[in-house]
Enzyme design. Structure first.
Site, mmCIF file in Angstrom:
data_model
loop_
_atom_site.group_PDB
_atom_site.id
_atom_site.type_symbol
_atom_site.label_atom_id
_atom_site.label_comp_id
_atom_site.label_asym_id
_atom_site.label_seq_id
_atom_site.Cartn_x
_atom_site.Cartn_y
_atom_site.Cartn_z
ATOM 1 C CG HIS A 65 -2.063 0.912 1.117
ATOM 2 N ND1 HIS A 65 -1.976 2.255 1.385
ATOM 3 C CD2 HIS A 65 -3.333 0.681 0.715
ATOM 4 C CE1 HIS A 65 -3.153 2.807 1.161
ATOM 5 N NE2 HIS A 65 -3.993 1.880 0.753
ATOM 6 C CG ASP A 101 -8.460 -4.296 -2.701
ATOM 7 O OD1 ASP A 101 -9.683 -4.159 -2.682
ATOM 8 O OD2 ASP A 101 -7.676 -3.384 -2.968
HETATM 9 N N1 ACO Z 1 4.222 -7.596 -4.832
HETATM 10 C C1 ACO Z 1 5.568 -7.589 -4.963
HETATM 11 N N2 ACO Z 1 6.340 -6.506 -4.771
HETATM 12 C C2 ACO Z 1 5.721 -5.377 -4.420
HETATM 13 C C3 ACO Z 1 4.326 -5.297 -4.252
HETATM 14 C C4 ACO Z 1 3.566 -6.471 -4.471
HETATM 15 N N3 ACO Z 1 2.242 -6.456 -4.335
HETATM 16 N N4 ACO Z 1 3.968 -4.033 -3.910
HETATM 17 C C5 ACO Z 1 5.113 -3.339 -3.852
HETATM 18 N N5 ACO Z 1 6.180 -4.136 -4.144
HETATM 19 C C6 ACO Z 1 7.597 -3.758 -4.114
HETATM 20 C C7 ACO Z 1 7.954 -2.908 -5.314
HETATM 21 O O1 ACO Z 1 8.406 -3.698 -6.391
HETATM 22 C C8 ACO Z 1 9.040 -2.037 -4.744
HETATM 23 O O2 ACO Z 1 10.214 -2.813 -4.662
HETATM 24 P P1 ACO Z 1 11.691 -2.108 -4.865
HETATM 25 O O3 ACO Z 1 11.793 -1.115 -3.754
HETATM 26 O O4 ACO Z 1 12.653 -3.237 -4.768
HETATM 27 O O5 ACO Z 1 11.641 -1.469 -6.228
HETATM 28 C C9 ACO Z 1 8.589 -1.766 -3.324
HETATM 29 O O6 ACO Z 1 7.778 -2.919 -2.985
HETATM 30 C C10 ACO Z 1 7.773 -0.492 -3.168
HETATM 31 O O7 ACO Z 1 6.634 -0.569 -4.049
HETATM 32 P P2 ACO Z 1 6.053 0.632 -4.897
HETATM 33 O O8 ACO Z 1 5.479 0.102 -6.171
HETATM 34 O O9 ACO Z 1 7.059 1.737 -5.005
HETATM 35 O O10 ACO Z 1 4.885 1.129 -3.970
HETATM 36 P P3 ACO Z 1 3.710 2.055 -4.410
HETATM 37 O O11 ACO Z 1 3.359 2.831 -3.222
HETATM 38 O O12 ACO Z 1 4.029 2.814 -5.654
HETATM 39 O O13 ACO Z 1 2.553 1.015 -4.799
HETATM 40 C C11 ACO Z 1 0.682 -0.430 -4.678
HETATM 41 C C12 ACO Z 1 1.508 0.661 -3.957
HETATM 42 C C13 ACO Z 1 0.215 0.083 -6.062
HETATM 43 C C14 ACO Z 1 -0.574 -0.695 -3.844
HETATM 44 C C15 ACO Z 1 1.548 -1.709 -4.823
HETATM 45 O O14 ACO Z 1 1.897 -2.174 -3.527
HETATM 46 C C16 ACO Z 1 0.837 -2.817 -5.615
HETATM 47 O O15 ACO Z 1 0.891 -2.806 -6.838
HETATM 48 N N6 ACO Z 1 0.145 -3.746 -4.904
HETATM 49 C C17 ACO Z 1 -0.645 -4.767 -5.566
HETATM 50 C C18 ACO Z 1 -1.960 -4.197 -6.040
HETATM 51 C C19 ACO Z 1 -2.927 -3.947 -4.905
HETATM 52 O O16 ACO Z 1 -3.115 -4.779 -4.026
HETATM 53 N N7 ACO Z 1 -3.576 -2.752 -4.944
HETATM 54 C C20 ACO Z 1 -4.579 -2.380 -3.937
HETATM 55 C C21 ACO Z 1 -4.115 -1.208 -3.137
HETATM 56 S S1 ACO Z 1 -5.242 -0.863 -1.865
HETATM 57 C C22 ACO Z 1 -6.490 -0.031 -2.600
HETATM 58 O O17 ACO Z 1 -6.410 0.613 -3.588
HETATM 59 C C23 ACO Z 1 -7.754 -0.151 -1.946
#
Ligand code: ACO
Length: 434
Positions: free
Chosen positions: A311, A369
């Protein structure tokens, strides 16, 4: 009483040595902000923060999140207390008006919402233009936006009463439209709302009743739906809420603004994640394949991500996920599912991920979710409807945030700036000479 000295933040240009002082503004909780509104005038520089990771776009009194501690408060009340003691309609009142209602106020609000659940009959005809296999979110974007074409009498956003009527209409009609969307996809007749049912109960009735057979809404399912509505009601300045605010800042009508919020929510990185979670669990299939998918989630060359994990704000367990995990047990029991393989798989996936250094180091925890899809599927909803249910619940937050913005005296159109990295000015060359 003497005024406290104003706090400032000094910014120095390392090239010229020039410094400017910027005012620091503190809220009631959470990080203070540096007010950079005069930055361009004073320095000729913009700031660059493409995904708004450190930028506050507004002041708000509605929702507070402490992502490090896993805290979510609506108007100061914790989400745990609201899900335990309140109900979706009371939380709607709280978000919209700022205080818990008195008995009389609640009665009047309940009456207003309950007696506005019908949609204009012409909306029924509008539906028939869609293909039956259309994604329900595509229909939601269109029908909610089209409400502006049906309710001309509440479109004046500068009129307090019209704003209130639009808010009530949206809260009242969105479950009806969502249920119609579901019925349409099933090829079943639309079911009209019933005024003697509660808000969540009525929604389940409109989704699952048939003219040929009475559907008795289970109190356990109605309570779980009510909880889902509270848990998703608002989440401060997320992507869809920011979309609603930016659309509203141009003074567009509220129906259109909420439609734009629904469009933003549709994406799998936002509200579409609960659908994506179930699709992912189906793809994983069995517990023995979990390590393979964990490895894929960690592989930077592979676009696969663990859906329902991570998140932007929560760097601790999402408090909504904890409440939903409990609801999962209640709903599965009510539906006579002693052990649901998908739920078992999800819990095992969570257990493995939470002991893996990759997820621990990045503070990736299950989000709201992760478990909501399992509950909704057990209730009988197809996966395409999951994001629609999120939109139904979030409408309350969107309209409260929109109302707060419109009532802000300093309202101006939202207009971010950019760092231009394209070509500098050049001469046009005719097609024959290229
Ligand atoms: N699986 C694997 N790796 C992940 C995940 C994941 N679900 N989420 C984040 N990471 C990793 C990224 O690759 C990144 O790694 P790095 O630092 O080595 O490059 C690090 O964790 C930080 O992630 P970001 O993408 O920079 O975080 P951001 O804040 O931009 O994204 C998001 C947040 C979009 C929710 C992301 O965690 C994701 O895509 N999750 C899966 C989709 C999801 O569940 N969305 C629902 C969100 S809640 C809502 O909207 C109600």
């Amino acid at each position: 009483m003497t005024d406290q000295p104003k706090k400032t933040f000094t910014l120095t240009n390392d090239q010229t040595g020039e410094s400017i002082k910027l005012p620091v503004e503190e809220g009631t909780m959470g990080p203070a902000t540096i007010d950079i509104r005069t930055l361009y005038a004073q320095t000729g520089h913009f700031t660059l923060d493409p995904s708004f990771t450190a930028t506050g776009s507004c002041k708000s009194r509605i929702t507070y999140i402490d992502g490090e501690e896993g805290v979510l408060l609506h108007r100061g009340y914790s989400i745990e207390e609201l899900t335990e003691k309140s109900n979706a309609l009371e939380v709607a009142y709280l978000l919209l008006y700022g205080e818990l209602p008195s008995k009389e106020e609640m009665k009047e609000f309940d009456h207003n919402i309950t007696t506005h659940t019908l949609v204009h009959e012409q909306v029924h005809h509008f539906f028939r233009g869609f293909r039956r296999d259309a994604h329900p979110m595509a229909i939601m974007v269109a029908v909610v936006g089209a409400l502006a074409a049906f309710y001309h009498d509440s479109l004046d956003i500068w009129d307090v009463r019209q704003r209130e009527i639009s808010a009530h209409r949206l809260i009242a009609k969105i479950p009806t439209i969502a249920a119609m969307t579901y019925k349409y996809s099933q090829g079943q007749p639309f079911v009209y709302p019933k005024n003697d049912l509660g808000y969540a109960e009525n929604f389940l009735h409109m989704c699952f009743s048939l003219p040929v057979e009475d559907y008795k809404v289970s109190p356990v399912l109605a309570e779980a739906m009510d909880r889902i509505m509270i848990l998703h009601a608002d989440h401060e300045q997320n992507a869809s809420t920011s979309t609603v605010r930016i659309a509203g800042s141009s003074q567009a009508n509220p129906f259109t603004c909420i439609s734009s919020g629904i469009a933003s929510l549709w994406g799998p990185a936002h509200g579409g994640a609960n659908q994506a979670v179930l699709e992912m669990l189906a793809e994983i299939g069995t517990k023995d394949r979990i390590p393979e998918f964990i490895a894929r989630a960690k592989d930077k060359e592979d676009p696969f991500r663990l859906m329902g994990f991570g998140h932007r704000v929560y760097k601790n367990i999402d408090p909504r996920a904890t409440v939903l995990k409990d609801s999962c047990h209640d709903v599965l029991k009510e539906m006579g599912v002693e052990s649901d393989p998908t739920f078992e798989l999800a819990m095992e996936l969570e257990r493995i991920a939470l002991t893996d250094p990759y997820f621990i180091d990045r503070k990736l925890f299950p989000n709201v979710d992760f478990y909501s899809g399992i509950i909704l599927r057990a209730m009988g909803f197809p996966t395409e409807m999951f994001t629609v249910l999120f939109a139904v619940s979030r409408t309350v937050g969107w309209i409260s945030q929109w109302k707060e913005m419109i009532e802000e005296p300093s309202l101006r159109i939202g207009r971010p700036r950019q760092l231009y990295t394209g070509e500098t000015e050049r001469k046009y060359v005719g097609i024959g000479k290229r």
